[in-house]
Design a protein around this motif. Structure first.
Motif, PDB file in Angstrom:
ATOM      1  N   LEU A 179      35.928 -36.636  19.367  1.00 39.81           N
ATOM      2  CA  LEU A 179      36.608 -36.734  20.657  1.00 39.81           C
ATOM      3  C   LEU A 179      36.187 -38.008  21.368  1.00 39.81           C
ATOM      4  O   LEU A 179      34.993 -38.193  21.638  1.00 39.81           O
ATOM      5  N   ARG A 180      37.157 -38.858  21.658  1.00 38.74           N
ATOM      6  CA  ARG A 180      36.856 -40.080  22.405  1.00 38.74           C
ATOM      7  C   ARG A 180      36.929 -39.779  23.901  1.00 38.74           C
ATOM      8  O   ARG A 180      38.010 -39.696  24.484  1.00 38.74           O
ATOM      9  N   TYR A 181      35.767 -39.622  24.517  1.00 43.28           N
ATOM     10  CA  TYR A 181      35.709 -39.330  25.945  1.00 43.28           C
ATOM     11  C   TYR A 181      35.989 -40.593  26.754  1.00 43.28           C
ATOM     12  O   TYR A 181      35.558 -41.691  26.393  1.00 43.28           O
ATOM     13  N   PHE A 182      36.663 -40.394  27.876  1.00 43.51           N
ATOM     14  CA  PHE A 182      36.941 -41.484  28.803  1.00 43.51           C
ATOM     15  C   PHE A 182      36.206 -41.228  30.118  1.00 43.51           C
ATOM     16  O   PHE A 182      36.601 -40.394  30.920  1.00 43.51           O
ATOM     17  N   THR A 183      35.079 -41.907  30.325  1.00 42.15           N
ATOM     18  CA  THR A 183      34.288 -41.926  31.555  1.00 42.15           C
ATOM     19  C   THR A 183      34.224 -40.549  32.219  1.00 42.15           C
ATOM     20  O   THR A 183      34.895 -40.290  33.223  1.00 42.15           O
ATOM     21  N   VAL A 184      33.411 -39.699  31.651  1.00 42.27           N
ATOM     22  CA  VAL A 184      33.274 -38.329  32.145  1.00 42.27           C
ATOM     23  C   VAL A 184      32.369 -38.318  33.392  1.00 42.27           C
ATOM     24  O   VAL A 184      31.356 -39.015  33.449  1.00 42.27           O
ATOM     25  N   ASP A 219      39.540 -44.619  33.350  1.00 41.72           N
ATOM     26  CA  ASP A 219      40.173 -43.317  33.219  1.00 41.72           C
ATOM     27  C   ASP A 219      39.050 -42.291  33.373  1.00 41.72           C
ATOM     28  O   ASP A 219      38.354 -41.969  32.416  1.00 41.72           O
ATOM     29  N   PHE A 220      38.820 -41.810  34.592  1.00 41.18           N
ATOM     30  CA  PHE A 220      37.727 -40.873  34.867  1.00 41.18           C
ATOM     31  C   PHE A 220      38.162 -39.450  34.524  1.00 41.18           C
ATOM     32  O   PHE A 220      39.195 -38.978  34.998  1.00 41.18           O
ATOM     33  N   THR A 221      37.342 -38.765  33.711  1.00 39.57           N
ATOM     34  CA  THR A 221      37.670 -37.429  33.236  1.00 39.57           C
ATOM     35  C   THR A 221      36.667 -36.428  33.789  1.00 39.57           C
ATOM     36  O   THR A 221      35.456 -36.572  33.570  1.00 39.57           O
ATOM     37  N   ASN A 245      41.773 -39.042  21.682  1.00 41.87           N
ATOM     38  CA  ASN A 245      41.373 -39.345  23.050  1.00 41.87           C
ATOM     39  C   ASN A 245      41.331 -38.078  23.891  1.00 41.87           C
ATOM     40  O   ASN A 245      42.231 -37.239  23.813  1.00 41.87           O
ATOM     41  N   ILE A 246      40.296 -37.984  24.738  1.00 42.27           N
ATOM     42  CA  ILE A 246      40.229 -36.933  25.745  1.00 42.27           C
ATOM     43  C   ILE A 246      40.028 -37.632  27.092  1.00 42.27           C
ATOM     44  O   ILE A 246      38.931 -38.112  27.407  1.00 42.27           O
ATOM     45  N   GLY A 247      41.107 -37.740  27.864  1.00 39.89           N
ATOM     46  CA  GLY A 247      41.064 -38.452  29.130  1.00 39.89           C
ATOM     47  C   GLY A 247      41.580 -37.610  30.277  1.00 39.89           C
ATOM     48  O   GLY A 247      41.612 -36.380  30.195  1.00 39.89           O
ATOM     49  N   SER A 248      41.995 -38.302  31.321  1.00 44.52           N
ATOM     50  CA  SER A 248      42.374 -37.600  32.541  1.00 44.52           C
ATOM     51  C   SER A 248      43.864 -37.743  32.818  1.00 44.52           C
ATOM     52  O   SER A 248      44.646 -38.004  31.915  1.00 44.52           O
ATOM     53  N   THR A 249      44.227 -37.588  34.079  1.00 40.60           N
ATOM     54  CA  THR A 249      45.631 -37.666  34.455  1.00 40.60           C
ATOM     55  C   THR A 249      46.095 -39.091  34.710  1.00 40.60           C
ATOM     56  O   THR A 249      47.272 -39.374  34.671  1.00 40.60           O
ATOM     57  N   ASP A 250      45.156 -40.014  34.964  1.00 42.63           N
ATOM     58  CA  ASP A 250      45.520 -41.387  35.297  1.00 42.63           C
ATOM     59  C   ASP A 250      44.249 -42.224  35.334  1.00 42.63           C
ATOM     60  O   ASP A 250      43.147 -41.706  35.200  1.00 42.63           O
ATOM     61  N   ASN A 251      44.409 -43.546  35.532  1.00 50.09           N
ATOM     62  CA  ASN A 251      43.222 -44.364  35.744  1.00 50.09           C
ATOM     63  C   ASN A 251      43.225 -44.922  37.168  1.00 50.09           C
ATOM     64  O   ASN A 251      44.212 -44.804  37.894  1.00 50.09           O
ATOM     65  N   ILE A 252      42.108 -45.502  37.576  1.00 49.77           N
ATOM     66  CA  ILE A 252      41.935 -45.976  38.946  1.00 49.77           C
ATOM     67  C   ILE A 252      41.056 -47.222  38.903  1.00 49.77           C
ATOM     68  O   ILE A 252      40.150 -47.323  38.065  1.00 49.77           O
ATOM     69  N   ASP A 253      41.313 -48.187  39.762  1.00 42.78           N
ATOM     70  CA  ASP A 253      40.443 -49.359  39.798  1.00 42.78           C
ATOM     71  C   ASP A 253      39.163 -49.025  40.568  1.00 42.78           C
ATOM     72  O   ASP A 253      39.151 -48.143  41.437  1.00 42.78           O
ATOM     73  N   GLU A 282      36.937 -54.084  30.625  1.00 44.11           N
ATOM     74  CA  GLU A 282      37.673 -54.370  31.859  1.00 44.11           C
ATOM     75  C   GLU A 282      38.554 -53.193  32.272  1.00 44.11           C
ATOM     76  O   GLU A 282      38.667 -52.880  33.452  1.00 44.11           O
ATOM     77  N   HIS A 283      39.190 -52.562  31.283  1.00 39.57           N
ATOM     78  CA  HIS A 283      40.142 -51.503  31.616  1.00 39.57           C
ATOM     79  C   HIS A 283      40.087 -50.401  30.556  1.00 39.57           C
ATOM     80  O   HIS A 283      39.899 -50.663  29.366  1.00 39.57           O
ATOM     81  N   THR A 284      40.256 -49.142  31.000  1.00 36.03           N
ATOM     82  CA  THR A 284      40.429 -48.027  30.068  1.00 36.03           C
ATOM     83  C   THR A 284      41.517 -47.102  30.604  1.00 36.03           C
ATOM     84  O   THR A 284      41.651 -46.922  31.820  1.00 36.03           O
ATOM     85  N   HIS A 285      42.277 -46.549  29.707  1.00 34.23           N
ATOM     86  CA  HIS A 285      43.299 -45.561  30.056  1.00 34.23           C
ATOM     87  C   HIS A 285      43.696 -44.843  28.778  1.00 34.23           C
ATOM     88  O   HIS A 285      44.063 -45.489  27.788  1.00 34.23           O
ATOM     89  N   ALA A 286      43.630 -43.532  28.770  1.00 31.76           N
ATOM     90  CA  ALA A 286      43.825 -42.747  27.551  1.00 31.76           C
ATOM     91  C   ALA A 286      45.262 -42.270  27.390  1.00 31.76           C
ATOM     92  O   ALA A 286      45.848 -41.711  28.319  1.00 31.76           O
ATOM     93  N   ASP A 287      45.791 -42.466  26.200  1.00 33.75           N
ATOM     94  CA  ASP A 287      46.987 -41.750  25.766  1.00 33.75           C
ATOM     95  C   ASP A 287      46.488 -40.455  25.108  1.00 33.75           C
ATOM     96  O   ASP A 287      45.832 -40.489  24.069  1.00 33.75           O
TER      97      ASP A 287
END
Length: 328
Positions: A179-184, A219-221, A245-253, A282-287
């Motif tokens: 599972l690729r976590y996105f900024t938990v 992409d904070f999860t 990928n295991i991410g959230s609903t969106d990304n944020i700066d 610089e940027h992350t956002h999960a599909d």
């Protein structure tokens, strides 16, 4: 079921261990207790998990050791049904300073876990990977076709980790999922993260401090979504052999995140900026379409709702959690 959680005294591993203990499973935690941050937070996590096991008819065992000790790892896994391999030498910036160390813990440690699991016919190994494997985005959101060109030794180590996980499934038939976590983020997260720094500084009347210009996006999860999908994999074989990928609903700066936290706590504070740090993406956002297709995964907490929940939790637990309070 008999479950082993490596890194189970840490942030994500601790939440998984607590969730499984609350369901009455027999949980074994394997953790090295590296003082990367205040170990009192890990001690608190252990207490919470042990209490959950006692209240719900399961058991809780703590093994203190390092994953590079292959014999100790094998002994820990001998009677285990499912392994959640969450342990890692964390920190992108720390890996820039000590690349050999991060490889030893993350890559060699993972091979030891997979070898022991293969030898003892474990039913499934769920391995934590990271969005750091992607590196510089060619497009967003990151999907399964995006190149993996990590920009830090940590990212390289996690890429090796997930690929060994895949290979053990393909060659040896070991049921695995990476599972690729996105900024938990969430309760009991590492206090040296940007999110916690923003909250801590604002609660103490200090301006939130941003590394760089704040245009970086993440992409904070929320950790509840991570717990849910990991618990599902205890018995669900729909994703065996896969990396997703295991991410959230969106990304944020990052600037907007700092403003969200600041406005929730003290809108009068100014945002401060300092030098950017090496190795940060610089940027992350999960599909998350693959996880959705295979597991029905849907994130449930957006970043603003999650920030409010985390700040509320932080206020209630500030005395033992906040580094400025503990060290005062």
């Amino acid at each position: 079921m008999q479950v082993l959680v490596t890194g189970g005294a840490g942030f994500i591993g601790g939440h998984i261990a607590e969730r499984l203990a609350n369901e009455g499973h027999d949980v074994t935690v394997f953790d090295k207790f590296v003082p990367y941050y205040d170990l009192g937070i890990k001690d608190h996590t252990v207490d919470v998990c042990r209490e959950a096991a006692e209240e719900n008819g399961g058991s809780y065992e703590l093994i203190e050791g390092c994953l590079t000790d292959a014999e100790l790892v094998e002994d820990a896994i001998e009677d285990i049904d499912v392994v959640y391999h969450q342990a890692a030498q964390a920190g992108v910036r720390a890996s820039v300073d000590e690349p050999k160390k991060v490889n030893e813990f993350n890559v060699t440690g993972t091979i030891n876990v997979l070898e022991a699991a293969r030898k003892h016919d474990v039913e499934r190994v769920v391995v934590a990977s990271s969005s750091s494997v992607y590196g510089k985005p060619e497009y967003l959101p990151y999907d399964g076709d995006h190149r993996t060109t990590p920009v830090s030794p940590y990212g390289v180590s996690k890429l090796a980790t997930e690929q060994y996980t895949r290979v053990y499934n393909e060659i040896y038939g070991l049921p695995t999922v990476a599972l690729r976590y996105f900024t938990v983020y969430g309760p009991r997260m590492r206090p040296n993260m940007a999110f916690t720094n923003f909250v801590s500084r604002c609660l103490h009347g200090e301006s939130p401090e941003i590394y760089g210009d704040g245009e970086q996006t993440r992409d904070f999860t929320y950790v509840d979504d991570i717990k849910r999908v990991n618990e599902q994999l205890l018995t669900d074989d729909s994703a065996d052999g896969e990396i997703m990928n295991i991410g959230s609903t969106d990304n944020i700066d990052i600037l907007t995140l700092a403003e969200v936290v600041r406005d929730e706590i003290d809108p009068s504070l100014e945002i401060e900026f300092t030098d950017a740090r090496k190795g940060d993406a610089e940027h992350t956002h999960a599909d998350i379409s693959k996880a959705n297709e295979l597991l029905g995964y849907e994130p449930t907490v957006d970043i603003r709702e999650g920030a409010e929940q985390f700040i509320e939790w932080y206020r209630a637990n500030e005395e033992w959690y906040d580094p400025l309070v503990r060290n005062s």
